[in-house]
Design an enzyme around this catalytic site. Structure first.
Site, PDB file in Angstrom:
ATOM      1  N   ASP A 127       0.861  -1.168  -0.031  1.00 38.26           N
ATOM      2  CA  ASP A 127      -0.056  -0.120  -0.089  1.00 38.26           C
ATOM      3  C   ASP A 127       0.961   1.205   0.012  1.00 38.26           C
ATOM      4  O   ASP A 127       1.497   1.694   0.971  1.00 38.26           O
ATOM      5  CB  ASP A 127      -0.655   0.089   1.174  1.00 38.26           C
ATOM      6  CG  ASP A 127      -1.916   1.067   1.317  1.00 38.26           C
ATOM      7  OD1 ASP A 127      -2.605   1.293   2.448  1.00 38.26           O
ATOM      8  OD2 ASP A 127      -1.885   1.996   0.352  1.00 38.26           O
ATOM      9  N   ASP A 140      -1.452   5.437  -5.289  1.00 40.03           N
ATOM     10  CA  ASP A 140      -1.872   4.604  -4.090  1.00 40.03           C
ATOM     11  C   ASP A 140      -2.213   3.351  -4.319  1.00 40.03           C
ATOM     12  O   ASP A 140      -3.407   3.263  -4.793  1.00 40.03           O
ATOM     13  CB  ASP A 140      -3.151   5.491  -3.161  1.00 40.03           C
ATOM     14  CG  ASP A 140      -3.532   4.767  -2.070  1.00 40.03           C
ATOM     15  OD1 ASP A 140      -4.503   5.306  -1.489  1.00 40.03           O
ATOM     16  OD2 ASP A 140      -2.843   3.639  -1.788  1.00 40.03           O
TER      17      ASP A 140
HETATM   18  C1  601 Z   1     -10.158  -2.320   3.907  1.00 40.69           C
HETATM   19  N1  601 Z   1      -9.055  -2.485   3.186  1.00 40.69           N
HETATM   20  C2  601 Z   1      -8.426  -3.713   2.692  1.00 40.69           C
HETATM   21  C3  601 Z   1      -8.352  -1.311   3.028  1.00 40.69           C
HETATM   22  C4  601 Z   1      -7.177  -1.474   2.491  1.00 40.69           C
HETATM   23  C5  601 Z   1      -6.240  -0.021   1.986  1.00 40.69           C
HETATM   24  C6  601 Z   1      -6.949   1.072   2.112  1.00 40.69           C
HETATM   25  C7  601 Z   1      -6.355   2.197   1.650  1.00 40.69           C
HETATM   26  O1  601 Z   1      -6.886   3.422   1.840  1.00 40.69           O
HETATM   27  N2  601 Z   1      -4.986   2.147   1.432  1.00 40.69           N
HETATM   28  N3  601 Z   1      -4.297   3.350   0.886  1.00 40.69           N
HETATM   29  C8  601 Z   1      -8.034   1.069   2.522  1.00 40.69           C
HETATM   30  C9  601 Z   1      -8.915  -0.187   2.986  1.00 40.69           C
END
Ligand code: 601
Length: 327
Positions: free
Chosen positions: A33, A215
């Site tokens: 991420d 992102d």
């Molecule tokens: C709920 N999950 C799997 C997420 C995974 C990543 C993110 C996110 O904003 N990453 N930049 C949000 C939620």
């Protein structure tokens, strides 16, 4: 000098991409991420009701960071929290001998339900790591000085396995030149400025550019409301459905390609990437891959964009920069 490569496996509708990571003596599938800076995973400390079906990190192989805890909330209001251990983390052969591993003691239902994911590996800047009282470094920051080159690359694909590399750029993965743009790290993101947008073959601009972040942890492409509105105005049956939370289109539609100008170069997202997914299995209404960035404060270039390009996250120079090339 370390270098490494790991697969990025797409989940249903490319909602996220998961990569194998060895932590201590277990291999977990983590969601890399670039929009966050915590490496956290489900653990033997997580409540069984929350961790059922997930791979678990067993902190017995690590050394607890006394008094350290973490608590993160993402843009979609999902959240997780827990405590911290120093342990060995290996990604595609690149080894961090004492990486801060954030063991979850509580996660929100979005993570419990995402059964293929055992946690996240943050690749944003360590300035937004949530560990208190002392923030710790991301995996990339931990290994950075041991890499052949302080870079990582992102090669995501639509409906197929892509890859992340650490320490090198693979010229066989892209065509043409890489266009680099400066990164503003003030908010802890890989933040850059997009120059402008247009739809279809025409260069009819759908709007001026603006501030954006790259992102990998966000599935879709969030753009200024005026750009999203102009884009969908060209699709028969497209509508803003506030109950679904965004633009929907008929699944039978062939959306126009979407062009993004960055650093004076134009990158094209094939229209098919913007026919994202049925609202529910079997529905003939699909959710759009482009949505409005209203309320966020900047645009988010998530997987819908990133799977159309080869991206270089370069922290090897005097200041960080992002590189984009056509795939
Ligand atoms: C709920 N999950 C799997 C997420 C995974 C990543 C993110 C996110 O904003 N990453 N930049 C949000 C939620």
């Amino acid at each position: 000098c370390q270098t490494g490569e790991v697969a990025a496996d797409p989940q249903l509708y490319d909602q996220s991409y998961l990569s194998p990571v060895t932590i201590g003596n277990s291999e977990l599938m983590l969601d890399f991420d670039t929009g966050s800076a915590d490496l956290w995973c489900f653990s033997t400390e997580s409540p069984a009701a929350q961790s059922a079906g997930h791979g678990l990190y067993n902190p017995s192989t690590g050394t607890e960071l006394d008094g350290a805890f973490w608590d993160i909330t993402y843009g979609d209001q999902s959240a997780a929290s827990g405590n911290v251990f120093a342990d060995k983390v290996v990604v595609g052969g690149v080894t961090a001998t004492k990486q801060a591993v954030e063991a979850a003691t509580s996660v929100s239902y979005e993570f419990t339900e995402d059964v293929a994911s055992d946690g996240l590996l943050g690749l944003a800047f360590s300035s937004i790591n949530t560990i208190l009282p002392q923030p710790q470094t991301t995996f990339f920051d931990t290994v950075r000085n041991s890499l052949a080159k302080a870079v990582f690359t992102v090669d995501l694909k639509k409906g197929a396995a892509g890859s992340y590399t650490f320490g090198y750029i693979d010229s066989s993965k892209y065509s043409g030149a890489i266009t680099y743009v400066p990164v503003n790290t003030a908010n802890g993101f890989w933040q850059f400025t997009a120059d402008g947008y247009s739809a279809g073959g025409s260069d009819s601009s759908t709007g001026r550019g603006g501030v954006a972040i790259a992102d990998t942890g966000t599935s879709l492409l969030y753009l200024p409301a005026s750009v999203a509105k102009a884009y969908y105005s060209g699709i028969q049956g497209a509508t803003f459905d506030f109950r679904q939370g965004g633009y929907t289109i008929p699944c039978s539609a062939t959306p126009p390609d979407f062009n993004v100008a960055i650093g004076g170069k134009t990158f094209t997202v094939p229209g098919s990437y913007i026919n994202y997914a049925p609202l529910r299995a079997g529905s003939s209404t699909c959710f759009g891959g482009i949505q409005a960035d209203t309320g966020i404060g900047f645009s988010i270039f998530g997987d819908v964009f990133l799977k159309a390009v080869y991206a270089v996250f370069d922290d090897s120079g005097s200041s960080p920069r992002l590189g984009f090339a056509a795939q």
